[in-house]
Motif scaffolding. Structure first.
Motif, mmCIF file in Angstrom:
data_model
loop_
_atom_site.group_PDB
_atom_site.id
_atom_site.type_symbol
_atom_site.label_atom_id
_atom_site.label_comp_id
_atom_site.label_asym_id
_atom_site.label_seq_id
_atom_site.Cartn_x
_atom_site.Cartn_y
_atom_site.Cartn_z
ATOM 1 N N VAL A 255 -8.181 107.313 50.309
ATOM 2 C CA VAL A 255 -7.082 106.702 51.061
ATOM 3 C C VAL A 255 -7.518 105.383 51.692
ATOM 4 C CG1 VAL A 255 -5.943 108.877 51.631
ATOM 5 C CG2 VAL A 255 -7.623 107.933 53.194
ATOM 6 N N THR A 256 -6.537 104.492 51.884
ATOM 7 C CA THR A 256 -6.744 103.284 52.654
ATOM 8 C C THR A 256 -6.067 103.474 53.995
ATOM 9 O OG1 THR A 256 -6.683 101.990 50.631
ATOM 10 C CG2 THR A 256 -6.452 100.787 52.690
ATOM 11 N N VAL A 257 -6.795 103.181 55.069
ATOM 12 C CA VAL A 257 -6.230 103.291 56.409
ATOM 13 C C VAL A 257 -5.664 101.933 56.803
ATOM 14 C CG1 VAL A 257 -6.699 103.881 58.814
ATOM 15 C CG2 VAL A 257 -7.982 104.989 56.979
ATOM 16 N N ILE A 258 -4.388 101.925 57.192
ATOM 17 C CA ILE A 258 -3.741 100.681 57.620
ATOM 18 C C ILE A 258 -3.266 100.869 59.049
ATOM 19 C CG2 ILE A 258 -1.837 99.082 57.209
ATOM 20 C CD1 ILE A 258 -1.856 100.065 54.278
ATOM 21 N N ARG A 259 -3.722 99.984 59.931
ATOM 22 C CA ARG A 259 -3.182 100.011 61.296
ATOM 23 C C ARG A 259 -1.814 99.351 61.238
ATOM 24 N NH1 ARG A 259 -6.870 99.935 66.035
ATOM 25 N NH2 ARG A 259 -6.248 102.111 65.965
ATOM 26 N N LEU A 260 -0.792 100.124 61.590
ATOM 27 C CA LEU A 260 0.588 99.673 61.389
ATOM 28 C C LEU A 260 1.266 99.514 62.744
ATOM 29 C CD1 LEU A 260 2.079 99.160 58.760
ATOM 30 C CD2 LEU A 260 3.066 101.403 58.943
ATOM 31 N N GLY A 261 1.528 98.303 63.093
ATOM 32 C CA GLY A 261 2.224 98.054 64.340
ATOM 33 C C GLY A 261 1.340 98.344 65.544
ATOM 34 N N ASP B 57 0.050 108.579 61.118
ATOM 35 C CA ASP B 57 -0.572 108.973 62.380
ATOM 36 C C ASP B 57 0.110 108.227 63.517
ATOM 37 O OD1 ASP B 57 -2.296 109.687 64.425
ATOM 38 O OD2 ASP B 57 -4.014 109.763 63.058
ATOM 39 N N LYS B 58 1.008 108.933 64.221
ATOM 40 C CA LYS B 58 1.795 108.260 65.255
ATOM 41 C C LYS B 58 0.954 107.882 66.464
ATOM 42 C CE LYS B 58 5.848 110.721 63.807
ATOM 43 N NZ LYS B 58 6.598 111.964 64.037
ATOM 44 N N GLU B 59 -0.001 108.775 66.825
ATOM 45 C CA GLU B 59 -0.806 108.502 68.025
ATOM 46 C C GLU B 59 -1.650 107.246 67.847
ATOM 47 O OE1 GLU B 59 -1.644 112.539 67.414
ATOM 48 O OE2 GLU B 59 0.480 112.108 67.657
ATOM 49 N N ARG B 60 -2.163 107.065 66.630
ATOM 50 C CA ARG B 60 -3.089 105.951 66.429
ATOM 51 C C ARG B 60 -2.411 104.757 65.772
ATOM 52 N NH1 ARG B 60 -6.732 109.806 63.854
ATOM 53 N NH2 ARG B 60 -7.818 110.945 65.465
ATOM 54 N N ASP B 61 -1.096 104.816 65.603
ATOM 55 C CA ASP B 61 -0.363 103.729 64.945
ATOM 56 C C ASP B 61 -0.980 103.411 63.598
ATOM 57 O OD1 ASP B 61 1.600 103.224 66.873
ATOM 58 O OD2 ASP B 61 0.132 102.216 68.130
ATOM 59 N N ALA B 62 -1.202 104.418 62.806
ATOM 60 C CA ALA B 62 -1.851 104.176 61.524
ATOM 61 C C ALA B 62 -1.107 104.900 60.415
ATOM 62 C CB ALA B 62 -3.300 104.663 61.563
ATOM 63 N N ILE B 63 -1.265 104.370 59.199
ATOM 64 C CA ILE B 63 -0.704 105.030 58.022
ATOM 65 C C ILE B 63 -1.815 105.138 56.997
ATOM 66 C CG2 ILE B 63 0.192 102.863 57.068
ATOM 67 C CD1 ILE B 63 2.544 104.392 55.955
ATOM 68 N N LEU B 64 -1.874 106.277 56.299
ATOM 69 C CA LEU B 64 -2.886 106.482 55.271
ATOM 70 C C LEU B 64 -2.183 106.518 53.929
ATOM 71 C CD1 LEU B 64 -4.452 107.341 57.830
ATOM 72 C CD2 LEU B 64 -5.486 109.146 56.494
ATOM 73 N N VAL B 65 -2.530 105.594 53.041
ATOM 74 C CA VAL B 65 -1.920 105.576 51.720
ATOM 75 C C VAL B 65 -2.981 105.865 50.676
ATOM 76 C CG1 VAL B 65 -0.086 103.987 52.377
ATOM 77 C CG2 VAL B 65 -2.197 103.080 51.431
ATOM 78 N N MET C 23 -11.832 98.991 65.360
ATOM 79 C CA MET C 23 -11.111 99.252 64.120
ATOM 80 C C MET C 23 -11.854 100.260 63.266
ATOM 81 S SD MET C 23 -8.246 97.784 63.947
ATOM 82 C CE MET C 23 -7.385 96.801 62.769
ATOM 83 N N ALA C 24 -13.170 100.054 63.176
ATOM 84 C CA ALA C 24 -13.963 100.982 62.363
ATOM 85 C C ALA C 24 -13.971 102.365 62.995
ATOM 86 C CB ALA C 24 -15.389 100.464 62.216
ATOM 87 N N LYS C 25 -13.721 102.405 64.308
ATOM 88 C CA LYS C 25 -13.690 103.688 65.008
ATOM 89 C C LYS C 25 -12.575 104.562 64.453
ATOM 90 C CE LYS C 25 -13.590 105.617 69.647
ATOM 91 N NZ LYS C 25 -12.389 106.428 69.481
ATOM 92 N N LEU C 26 -11.494 103.925 64.058
ATOM 93 C CA LEU C 26 -10.358 104.666 63.506
ATOM 94 C C LEU C 26 -10.779 105.482 62.290
ATOM 95 C CD1 LEU C 26 -7.314 105.081 63.695
ATOM 96 C CD2 LEU C 26 -6.995 102.990 62.431
ATOM 97 N N ILE C 27 -11.588 104.871 61.431
ATOM 98 C CA ILE C 27 -12.043 105.571 60.230
ATOM 99 C C ILE C 27 -13.008 106.686 60.601
ATOM 100 C CG2 ILE C 27 -13.489 105.268 58.177
ATOM 101 C CD1 ILE C 27 -11.939 102.823 57.554
ATOM 102 N N LYS D 125 -5.312 96.026 57.307
ATOM 103 C CA LYS D 125 -6.123 96.973 56.539
ATOM 104 C C LYS D 125 -7.389 97.284 57.326
ATOM 105 C CE LYS D 125 -8.644 97.170 52.144
ATOM 106 N NZ LYS D 125 -8.781 96.541 50.826
ATOM 107 N N VAL D 126 -7.630 98.553 57.581
ATOM 108 C CA VAL D 126 -8.805 98.938 58.356
ATOM 109 C C VAL D 126 -9.974 99.238 57.427
ATOM 110 C CG1 VAL D 126 -9.732 100.579 60.019
ATOM 111 C CG2 VAL D 126 -7.368 99.848 60.199
ATOM 112 N N GLY D 127 -9.709 99.960 56.345
ATOM 113 C CA GLY D 127 -10.769 100.292 55.419
ATOM 114 C C GLY D 127 -10.411 101.538 54.658
ATOM 115 N N MET D 128 -11.352 102.021 53.854
ATOM 116 C CA MET D 128 -11.056 103.190 53.029
ATOM 117 C C MET D 128 -11.913 104.382 53.436
ATOM 118 S SD MET D 128 -10.255 101.853 49.214
ATOM 119 C CE MET D 128 -9.528 103.436 48.783
ATOM 120 N N THR D 129 -11.364 105.560 53.195
ATOM 121 C CA THR D 129 -12.104 106.794 53.416
ATOM 122 C C THR D 129 -11.473 107.865 52.527
ATOM 123 O OG1 THR D 129 -12.818 108.397 55.059
ATOM 124 C CG2 THR D 129 -10.711 107.356 55.460
ATOM 125 N N GLY D 130 -11.739 109.113 52.813
ATOM 126 C CA GLY D 130 -11.158 110.186 52.010
ATOM 127 C C GLY D 130 -10.507 111.225 52.886
#
Lengths: 214, 122
Positions: free
Chosen positions: A25-31, A182-190, B1-5, A9-14
């Protein structure tokens, strides 16, 4: 089809929709997750994958575990979990899986360990209303009230909600909408919240329950 | 990590936002979709506050409609806001003009900014 991936879990934003609505949304670094072990019906009685996520220094890993990772030709990992898999795809130990596999996924379930809250009372822990604030109350403001009857049964039933340790437990949030992969950043936003602190480990699974409503 | 946000937020932020301050009279162009139709609604009034920062920054516009005060709060970076046009710069000594709510008629008037005066002061 691989059913789940490990992430952080990276954190939340909008995220704004085109209509101008700000979606939380919650940003999750996935893989990328590395396949550490492949379980087969022949050898293990069922199909599954053991995935590892995020590297760890080899000196901090016990020798038996180091050997386990070496078999997959992978660096030791911090987060190691088994995920269900139908055995269809051709996957060998050492193969990497990325967020890409969720590209067409509409909803996911997210499992994590909730933040530890320490010893909490019944109002916070179980959502009790507490006592009245006025009308001659002594100290009944946040008490739980009665915990049972008198002579019969003359004991407290098991499982009665009382104060105690709260949080720090495994929790799954089901049917979270996938806002973006987000394929480039290996992230998913839920959409919405995910259990645990920022930088806590989570397992993201394809949603199994039928979507209610929409 | 925070950079991602930060990256995800920066991507959504509008590159060019017109410079405007509290006290200015602005025209806000808002996209409204009624069923299939899209139309632009223009809301004109005085900016009485700017709140927040980054992606979540909002501003509140107040105007008088048929004798009744109407306030709308817009997120600056919302895609529904297509344009913000400053028609008049006001000179004010507060960051939030909530005092306008208690005033009626002529007292709601905000003094115009003297052009050139602020530049020479700097």
């Amino acid at each position: 089809m691989v059913d789940a991936l490990l992430g952080k879990k990276v954190g939340m934003t909008g995220v704004y929709t085109e209509a101008g609505e700000l979606v939380p949304v919650t940003v999750i670094r996935l893989g990328p997750c590395v396949v550490i072990q492949v379980k087969t019906p022949k050898k293990d009685g069922y199909s599954a994958l053991q995935l590892g996520f995020e590297d760890r220094k080899p000196k901090n890993v016990s020798k038996p575990l180091r050997g386990h990772y070496a078999k997959a030709n992978a660096a030791p990992k911090r987060f190691l979990r088994e995920v269900s898999w139908d055995g269809e795809d051709d996957l060998q130990p050492g193969a990497a899986l990325t967020a890409e596999i969720f590209a067409d996924q509409k909803r996911v379930d997210v499992t994590g360990v909730t933040k530890g809250r320490g010893f909490q009372g019944v109002v916070k822990r179980h959502g009790f209303a507490g006592g009245p604030k006025t009308h001659g109350q002594g100290n009944h403001h946040r008490t739980g009230g009665s915990i049972g009857q008198s002579a019969a049964p003359s004991r407290v039933f098991k499982g009665v909600k009382m104060p105690g340790r709260m949080g720090g437990a495994r929790q799954t949030i089901r049917n979270l909408d996938v806002v973006r992969v987000d394929k480039e950043r290996d992230a998913i936003l839920v959409r919405g919240q995910v259990p645990g602190p920022n930088s806590g480990y989570v397992v993201v699974r394809r949603a199994t329950a039928k979507a209610s409503g929409s | 990590m925070a950079k991602l946000i930060t990256d995800i937020e920066n991507e959504q932020m509008k590159q060019e936002i017109p410079q405007f301050n509290v006290g200015d009279t602005v025209q806000v162009h808002v996209n409204i979709s009624e069923r299939e139709r899209q139309r632009v609604h223009v809301f004109t009034g005085i900016v009485i506050s700017r709140k927040g920062s980054g992606l979540r920054e909002t501003f509140t516009v107040r105007r008088i409609v048929a004798g009744e005060g109407v306030e709308r709060t817009f997120p600056i970076h919302s895609p529904a806001i297509t344009a913000i046009k400053v028609t008049r710069s006001g000179s004010v000594r507060r960051a939030k003009l909530y005092y306008l709510r208690e005033r009626v008629g002529k007292a709601t008037h905000v003094k115009a900014k003297q052009s050139g005066k602020t530049k020479s002061a700097k």
